[in-house]
Design a protein around this motif. Sequence first.
Motif, PDB file in Angstrom:
ATOM      1  N   LYS A 114      93.070   6.986  47.740  1.00  0.00           N
ATOM      2  CA  LYS A 114      93.334   8.661  47.360  1.00  0.00           C
ATOM      3  C   LYS A 114      92.461   9.198  48.291  1.00  0.00           C
ATOM      4  O   LYS A 114      92.782   9.917  49.874  1.00  0.00           O
ATOM      5  CB  LYS A 114      92.815   9.426  46.367  1.00  0.00           C
ATOM      6  CG  LYS A 114      94.282  10.759  46.403  1.00  0.00           C
ATOM      7  CD  LYS A 114      94.494  11.614  45.224  1.00  0.00           C
ATOM      8  CE  LYS A 114      95.461  13.288  45.049  1.00  0.00           C
ATOM      9  NZ  LYS A 114      94.984  13.602  44.392  1.00  0.00           N
TER      10      LYS A 114
ATOM     11  N   SER B 229      94.637   7.853  51.710  1.00  0.00           N
ATOM     12  CA  SER B 229      95.592   8.852  52.754  1.00  0.00           C
ATOM     13  C   SER B 229      95.176  10.661  52.637  1.00  0.00           C
ATOM     14  O   SER B 229      96.023  10.700  54.240  1.00  0.00           O
ATOM     15  CB  SER B 229      96.035   9.037  51.071  1.00  0.00           C
ATOM     16  OG  SER B 229      95.692  10.381  50.164  1.00  0.00           O
ATOM     17  N   LYS B 230      93.913  10.798  52.357  1.00  0.00           N
ATOM     18  CA  LYS B 230      93.679  11.821  52.931  1.00  0.00           C
ATOM     19  C   LYS B 230      92.747  11.787  54.532  1.00  0.00           C
ATOM     20  O   LYS B 230      93.649  12.289  55.633  1.00  0.00           O
ATOM     21  CB  LYS B 230      92.614  12.606  52.403  1.00  0.00           C
ATOM     22  CG  LYS B 230      93.158  12.970  51.270  1.00  0.00           C
ATOM     23  CD  LYS B 230      93.960  14.074  50.983  1.00  0.00           C
ATOM     24  CE  LYS B 230      94.597  14.000  49.836  1.00  0.00           C
ATOM     25  NZ  LYS B 230      95.806  15.318  49.403  1.00  0.00           N
TER      26      LYS B 230
ATOM     27  N   GLU C 185      97.237   0.942  44.105  1.00  0.00           N
ATOM     28  CA  GLU C 185      96.549   2.428  44.482  1.00  0.00           C
ATOM     29  C   GLU C 185      97.018   2.817  46.142  1.00  0.00           C
ATOM     30  O   GLU C 185      97.223   3.531  45.495  1.00  0.00           O
ATOM     31  CB  GLU C 185      95.309   2.433  43.546  1.00  0.00           C
ATOM     32  CG  GLU C 185      95.126   2.275  42.676  1.00  0.00           C
ATOM     33  CD  GLU C 185      95.862   3.152  41.591  1.00  0.00           C
ATOM     34  OE1 GLU C 185      95.380   4.826  42.223  1.00  0.00           O
ATOM     35  OE2 GLU C 185      96.519   3.947  41.226  1.00  0.00           O
TER      36      GLU C 185
ATOM     37  N   PHE D 142      99.480   5.419  47.280  1.00  0.00           N
ATOM     38  CA  PHE D 142      99.254   6.713  47.518  1.00  0.00           C
ATOM     39  C   PHE D 142     100.222   6.639  49.860  1.00  0.00           C
ATOM     40  O   PHE D 142      99.577   6.705  50.608  1.00  0.00           O
ATOM     41  CB  PHE D 142      97.764   6.972  48.095  1.00  0.00           C
ATOM     42  CG  PHE D 142      97.595   7.889  46.602  1.00  0.00           C
ATOM     43  CD1 PHE D 142      98.077   9.106  46.814  1.00  0.00           C
ATOM     44  CD2 PHE D 142      96.661   7.036  45.794  1.00  0.00           C
ATOM     45  CE1 PHE D 142      97.612   9.791  45.307  1.00  0.00           C
ATOM     46  CE2 PHE D 142      96.587   7.013  44.448  1.00  0.00           C
ATOM     47  CZ  PHE D 142      97.074   8.817  44.306  1.00  0.00           C
TER      48      PHE D 142
ATOM     49  N   PRO E 146      88.427  13.451  46.232  1.00  0.00           N
ATOM     50  CA  PRO E 146      89.209  12.959  47.612  1.00  0.00           C
ATOM     51  C   PRO E 146      88.981  13.599  48.654  1.00  0.00           C
ATOM     52  O   PRO E 146      88.706  13.269  49.735  1.00  0.00           O
ATOM     53  CB  PRO E 146      90.623  12.378  47.613  1.00  0.00           C
ATOM     54  CG  PRO E 146      91.189  12.940  46.437  1.00  0.00           C
ATOM     55  CD  PRO E 146      89.867  13.071  44.826  1.00  0.00           C
TER      56      PRO E 146
END
Length: 374
Positions: free
Chosen positions: A212, A215-216, A242, A246, A320
């Motif tokens: 995550k 992903s940011k 995971e 994402f 995150p």
Amino acid sequence: MMLVVNMFSVKSGGGLQNALSFLSSLINDDVRSVVVCVRGGHVHRYCEENSLAVFAVWPGILGFLLFHFFHGAYFRFFLGSSLIFTIFGPPPFFSYGARTVSGFAYSNIIQFDVDFWGFLPFKERLVKKIQDFFRLTFCRRSDEIIVETEFLKDKALGGVFRGRMVHVVKMQPSNLLASDSNGTNFFEGVAGKRILYLSGPHPNKRIHLLAKVFSKLSLLDDYKLIITLPHDSDYLRVVNSEFSKFEVSERLINVGPVYQGEISDLISQCDAMINVSLLESFSNNWVESWFFEKPLFVTDSDWALASCRKAASYINPENPNAAAQEIHGVFTDESSVGGLVEEGLRMLIELGVDGSKYSQYMNIIGCHENRGKP
């Protein structure tokens, strides 16, 4: 005096790296010694290749029983050893009167208030806690204990090793880092900023939580997470799942397990290092990042802050958005990168102020007590 160097519990990861670093110094020492290890393992091969006296124990439960209950008599009465130094793990359960000094890196046993095995189902968690109970029981039979930080020493003396003799030998970069290089190119044609998580496949490392975070980060710039997990490990499947969930699978690169001679090449070809473990004793990642002058990102926790101080940037992988902003903020500010690198070099100087890690071990066990610092 014959020194027994017990490496029976050393198998892989940071423990193996520290063991080989110790042996690289033992090669040039005039101390009479014999190295105890598992037959056919990395330590056994290293000893044979470098003409170190070695006592190889058969792997498996039979070797375990022989080592802990009978081999101590052989060391004491046939080799004439009055000292058993265990670099990591417990000494033989019966040492037959020999003095025993043991390195203890089970930080979850010292910091028992942390739910280290909480990710496991009940039955598996119970098995791990039983194993920890026996590890502690065996290690409590040592005359003296060595830990890696003052933080852990304080915790140990206030808890599981209350009233015992506890020393601190702080982590230092492996002797082999500077000299080992195979010239391996890990990332030909791979663009982006590479952040290395050098570790084995243990859920405590919490690599899966970085999905995550990345992903940011993917919305901010081209960042890649480099990991070193066995390609057939169950935990790698969790991590892959995971990152797929994402939609950032392309941000994850697993180079697989890295051998000693490849570590320096891998770190040199990355832009930063990261370790977001739930709990560590003292991570090799920290001193490796400082040695190779890479910015370091670590878990925002009291135990990490006690060891890294200003030489790391602190993140919480369970937050995150903030973690991604912290990482990106460091990379986009040259003064932040330079500041972390400079603080890391200061930490290395401080860690070496009492002499090499090898000489500190030998002073504690009494083999170099009259030689002074190197």
